[in-house]
Design a protein around this motif. Structure first.
Motif, PDB file in Angstrom:
ATOM      1  N   TRP A  13      68.961  10.329  10.174  1.00  0.00           N
ATOM      2  CA  TRP A  13      69.724  10.841  11.323  1.00  0.00           C
ATOM      3  C   TRP A  13      70.860   9.862  11.582  1.00  0.00           C
ATOM      4  CZ3 TRP A  13      69.879  15.384  13.633  1.00  0.00           C
ATOM      5  CH2 TRP A  13      70.589  15.519  14.817  1.00  0.00           C
ATOM      6  N   ASP A  17      75.360  13.288  12.326  1.00  0.00           N
ATOM      7  CA  ASP A  17      74.372  14.271  12.793  1.00  0.00           C
ATOM      8  C   ASP A  17      74.384  14.359  14.316  1.00  0.00           C
ATOM      9  OD1 ASP A  17      73.151  14.862  10.184  1.00  0.00           O
ATOM     10  OD2 ASP A  17      72.408  12.789  10.294  1.00  0.00           O
ATOM     11  N   GLN A  18      74.473  13.183  14.956  1.00  0.00           N
ATOM     12  CA  GLN A  18      74.490  13.143  16.417  1.00  0.00           C
ATOM     13  C   GLN A  18      75.732  13.836  16.959  1.00  0.00           C
ATOM     14  OE1 GLN A  18      71.809  11.663  18.260  1.00  0.00           O
ATOM     15  NE2 GLN A  18      72.799  12.954  19.786  1.00  0.00           N
ATOM     16  N   LYS A  21      75.732  17.672  17.125  1.00  0.00           N
ATOM     17  CA  LYS A  21      74.953  18.319  18.180  1.00  0.00           C
ATOM     18  C   LYS A  21      75.767  18.581  19.443  1.00  0.00           C
ATOM     19  CE  LYS A  21      71.124  19.040  16.148  1.00  0.00           C
ATOM     20  NZ  LYS A  21      70.532  20.376  16.069  1.00  0.00           N
ATOM     21  N   GLY A  25      73.466  17.631  22.829  1.00  0.00           N
ATOM     22  CA  GLY A  25      72.708  16.453  22.417  1.00  0.00           C
ATOM     23  C   GLY A  25      71.489  16.815  21.597  1.00  0.00           C
ATOM     24  N   GLU A  26      70.620  15.829  21.454  1.00  0.00           N
ATOM     25  CA  GLU A  26      69.429  16.001  20.631  1.00  0.00           C
ATOM     26  C   GLU A  26      68.339  15.072  21.137  1.00  0.00           C
ATOM     27  OE1 GLU A  26      67.151  17.496  17.336  1.00  0.00           O
ATOM     28  OE2 GLU A  26      68.888  18.225  18.410  1.00  0.00           O
ATOM     29  N   GLU A  27      67.090  15.496  20.967  1.00  0.00           N
ATOM     30  CA  GLU A  27      65.963  14.634  21.305  1.00  0.00           C
ATOM     31  C   GLU A  27      65.999  13.360  20.467  1.00  0.00           C
ATOM     32  OE1 GLU A  27      62.227  17.467  22.578  1.00  0.00           O
ATOM     33  OE2 GLU A  27      62.237  16.607  20.583  1.00  0.00           O
ATOM     34  N   TRP A  28      65.691  12.244  21.100  1.00  0.00           N
ATOM     35  CA  TRP A  28      65.511  10.995  20.357  1.00  0.00           C
ATOM     36  C   TRP A  28      64.015  10.905  20.072  1.00  0.00           C
ATOM     37  CZ3 TRP A  28      69.135   8.749  17.875  1.00  0.00           C
ATOM     38  CH2 TRP A  28      68.893   7.529  17.257  1.00  0.00           C
ATOM     39  N   ASP A  29      63.576  11.769  19.163  1.00  0.00           N
ATOM     40  CA  ASP A  29      62.149  11.955  18.916  1.00  0.00           C
ATOM     41  C   ASP A  29      61.626  11.022  17.833  1.00  0.00           C
ATOM     42  OD1 ASP A  29      62.831  13.103  16.398  1.00  0.00           O
ATOM     43  OD2 ASP A  29      63.140  15.026  17.375  1.00  0.00           O
ATOM     44  N   LYS A  75      58.007  16.887  18.682  1.00  0.00           N
ATOM     45  CA  LYS A  75      57.541  16.728  17.299  1.00  0.00           C
ATOM     46  C   LYS A  75      56.055  16.358  17.205  1.00  0.00           C
ATOM     47  CE  LYS A  75      61.550  17.271  15.120  1.00  0.00           C
ATOM     48  NZ  LYS A  75      62.501  17.649  16.094  1.00  0.00           N
ATOM     49  N   ASP A  85      66.902  12.889  25.585  1.00  0.00           N
ATOM     50  CA  ASP A  85      67.943  13.507  24.767  1.00  0.00           C
ATOM     51  C   ASP A  85      69.206  12.686  24.942  1.00  0.00           C
ATOM     52  OD1 ASP A  85      65.959  15.430  24.601  1.00  0.00           O
ATOM     53  OD2 ASP A  85      67.252  17.102  25.196  1.00  0.00           O
ATOM     54  N   LYS A  87      73.544  12.415  23.723  1.00  0.00           N
ATOM     55  CA  LYS A  87      74.700  13.079  23.113  1.00  0.00           C
ATOM     56  C   LYS A  87      75.732  12.019  22.746  1.00  0.00           C
ATOM     57  CE  LYS A  87      77.124  14.079  27.436  1.00  0.00           C
ATOM     58  NZ  LYS A  87      77.736  15.114  28.259  1.00  0.00           N
TER      59      LYS A  87
END
Length: 140
Positions: A13, A17-18, A21, A25-29, A75, A85, A87
């Motif tokens: 990632w 990729d960030q 989004k 944004g996206e989960e920091w999973d 996940k 999350d 961004k």
């Protein structure tokens, strides 16, 4: 506002990729360290963070913002693991390498220098301003 650093392996990632989004944004999973998870529990909307590429690059490449506070990590079904999350806000004009950070006396006590394995970590305001200056970006 608090400041943070998020470490990611760019082949899994990366910054691109960030950015892709967008504002959603996206989960920091996938964080499976209690200390890192606890740091995410402290995060508030609007907190800023450095996006750090680990492995070979070992450099801060951009600035992110927390866009959703802590919630269950999608996940896993294990309720112990949570995430926020984030961004992308902007890329650094010039990435700031771990070597540059380690060689700067103003950053000698930074968590990244003392515990480089921790995937989510706090950054002081003074460290934030110094690294932004090194990366030639505005330190808002």
């Amino acid at each position: 506002m608090a400041y943070w650093l998020f470490k990611s392996e760019p082949n899994i990632w990366g910054w691109h990729d960030q950015v892709a989004k967008g504002d959603a944004g996206e989960e920091w999973d996938g964080v499976r360290n209690y200390q890192a998870r606890n740091f995410m529990r402290e995060m508030k909307l609007g907190d800023r963070g450095f996006f750090y590429h680990s492995l070979k690059e070992k450099s801060v490449v951009g600035i992110v913002e927390v866009c959703a506070e802590v919630h269950p990590d999608s996940k896993t079904d294990d309720p112990r693991w949570e995430c926020v999350d984030i961004k992308a806000i902007r890329a650094f004009a010039q990435p700031v390498s771990l070597d540059q950070i380690k060689s700067n006396p103003a950053l000698e006590n930074m968590v990244l220098v003392k515990n480089s394995r921790l995937s989510v970590q706090p950054v002081t305001e003074a460290e934030w301003n110094e690294i932004c200056k090194m990366g030639r970006t505005q330190a808002d």
